[in-house]
Motif scaffolding. Structure first.
Motif, PDB file in Angstrom:
ATOM      1  N   ILE A  66      -7.395  37.886  29.895  1.00 27.72           N
ATOM      2  CA  ILE A  66      -7.964  39.209  29.670  1.00 27.72           C
ATOM      3  C   ILE A  66      -7.376  39.844  28.417  1.00 27.72           C
ATOM      4  N   ALA A  67      -6.078  39.685  28.208  1.00 21.83           N
ATOM      5  CA  ALA A  67      -5.449  40.240  27.010  1.00 21.83           C
ATOM      6  C   ALA A  67      -6.019  39.595  25.754  1.00 21.83           C
ATOM      7  N   LEU A  74     -11.484  46.111  37.732  1.00 20.94           N
ATOM      8  CA  LEU A  74     -11.155  47.193  36.802  1.00 20.94           C
ATOM      9  C   LEU A  74     -11.051  46.672  35.377  1.00 20.94           C
ATOM     10  N   GLU A  75     -10.334  45.565  35.205  1.00 23.13           N
ATOM     11  CA  GLU A  75     -10.132  45.003  33.867  1.00 23.13           C
ATOM     12  C   GLU A  75     -11.453  44.525  33.267  1.00 23.13           C
ATOM     13  N   LEU A  82     -13.622  45.903  29.882  1.00 23.75           N
ATOM     14  CA  LEU A  82     -14.059  45.095  28.754  1.00 23.75           C
ATOM     15  C   LEU A  82     -15.571  45.171  28.580  1.00 23.75           C
ATOM     16  N   ALA A  83     -16.309  45.065  29.681  1.00 23.23           N
ATOM     17  CA  ALA A  83     -17.766  45.074  29.601  1.00 23.23           C
ATOM     18  C   ALA A  83     -18.298  46.428  29.160  1.00 23.23           C
ATOM     19  N   GLN A  84     -17.598  47.487  29.491  1.00 23.30           N
ATOM     20  CA  GLN A  84     -18.019  48.828  29.095  1.00 23.30           C
ATOM     21  C   GLN A  84     -17.720  49.087  27.614  1.00 23.30           C
ATOM     22  N   VAL A 124     -23.938  46.859  31.072  1.00 24.35           N
ATOM     23  CA  VAL A 124     -24.335  45.456  31.183  1.00 24.35           C
ATOM     24  C   VAL A 124     -23.291  44.733  32.018  1.00 24.35           C
ATOM     25  N   VAL A 125     -23.675  44.295  33.203  1.00 28.08           N
ATOM     26  CA  VAL A 125     -22.755  43.543  34.054  1.00 28.08           C
ATOM     27  C   VAL A 125     -22.626  42.128  33.494  1.00 28.08           C
ATOM     28  N   PRO A 126     -21.422  41.692  33.170  1.00 26.58           N
ATOM     29  CA  PRO A 126     -21.280  40.349  32.582  1.00 26.58           C
ATOM     30  C   PRO A 126     -21.623  39.258  33.575  1.00 26.58           C
TER      31      PRO A 126
END
Length: 324
Positions: free
Chosen positions: A50-51, A82-83, A87-89, A159-161
């Motif tokens: 994620i990082a 949450l993470e 990112l997607a937002q 947009v939901v990944p």
């Protein structure tokens, strides 16, 4: 900008041990060259997925970023949501997320290997997708337990990944076909392996098939093949049996590995013809033909893993497979 036909994507893998000061230049160069995606890995003892994804997304403009993969046992699904939602937002439409069991010996070494990996992964993917969609979750599963959790509207992405599953066993592939938006196959992926995997996935709805492959491309096919060879040293190990089993030389490969004292000896003795089948290698024309074969077998997303001492420099030669 797309790599070739609009229905095929070609991305590159960000090496897990790339020096830190080259990570972002690598991603930016991949974008400049026209690759569709950069995929980051989360291997135990290296960097977090994620990082890495957040840094790459923030330092580029267009290129998609795939995370492959997040072991389900590494993060509570609520906090993973949450993470990923963040990112997607922040980078809408540019992130793909892969969840998997994780390598069994890695997960056991940190006390996170469940009694039923299949049940855990099913519960995890279902819960993760529901949370990213903003659903109110009441789930008391064998592993995933959520008591009325719902992401705040301010945290929901437009947009939901895609949620993909990084798996390889027949039962896990079948599960991916049921619950995931796609499947990520680790290298090496041949057309035979892709077809065998799709036979287990057996979904009746759209489903992406992402294929990682060792890649080395150059004007001299002999040099390119020699460069690709060291990247295949693991393929004789038991965990890679599913990749090899569909191939006509599977029994010979197993016998060769059994007769070698080390992975290094094994890969040095692998015939050139096998290397050419197990990697995307050779001249640009030969490499493109390899990609065409993967596409014909059902691969939707090809991910090229560079080899050699200079992965950043290798991007330029790999880009020869892309259309202008």
């Amino acid at each position: 900008m797309r790599s070739r036909a609009a229905d095929r994507t070609v991305g590159v893998l960000l090496p897990r041990d790339l020096p830190a000061d080259r990570v972002l230049p690598y991603a930016r160069r991949a974008e400049e060259l026209g690759f569709d995606a950069v995929w980051v890995v989360e291997d135990l003892g290296f960097r977090g997925g994620i990082a890495q994804a957040a840094a790459v997304l923030a330092s580029t403009v267009r290129i998609r970023v795939g995370i492959g993969l997040l072991p389900a046992g590494a993060r509570n699904v609520a906090f993973a949501a949450l993470e990923i939602a963040s990112l997607a937002q922040l980078f809408p439409g540019r992130i793909d997320v892969t969840v998997g069991h994780g390598m069994p010996h890695w997960m056991r070494s940190v006390g996170q290997w469940p009694r039923s990996p299949l049940t855990f992964l099913r519960e995890y993917v279902d819960a993760l997708r529901a949370l990213l969609r903003g659903e109110l979750m009441e789930l008391h599963g064998e592993y995933v337990r959520l008591d009325g959790l719902q992401l705040d509207r301010s945290a929901l992405p437009d947009v939901v990944p895609d949620i993909l599953a990084g798996v390889r066993g027949p039962k896990s592939l079948a599960l991916s076909g049921e619950v995931a938006d796609g499947t990520v196959l680790a290298e090496p992926v041949t057309p035979e392996y892709a077809r065998a995997a799709l036979g287990h996935i057996a979904t009746g709805r759209p489903h992406r098939l992402v294929a990682y492959n060792i890649a080395s491309v150059g004007a001299d096919p002999v040099t390119a093949l020699a460069a690709a060879r060291p990247g295949l040293e693991w393929i004789g190990e038991p965990d890679w049996h599913a990749h090899i089993a569909p191939l006509p030389f599977a029994d010979e490969l197993v016998a060769l590995r059994a007769g070698c004292a080390s992975r290094e000896e094994f890969v040095a003795r692998v015939p050139d013809g096998w290397v050419a089948r197990l990697a995307v290698t050779g001249t640009p024309e030969a490499a493109r033909a390899g990609l065409d074969g993967l596409r014909a077998a059902g691969v939707t997303d090809t991910v090229l893993a560079p080899v050699g001492p200079d992965p950043l420099g290798a991007l330029d030669s790999l880009a020869a497979v892309l259309d202008a």
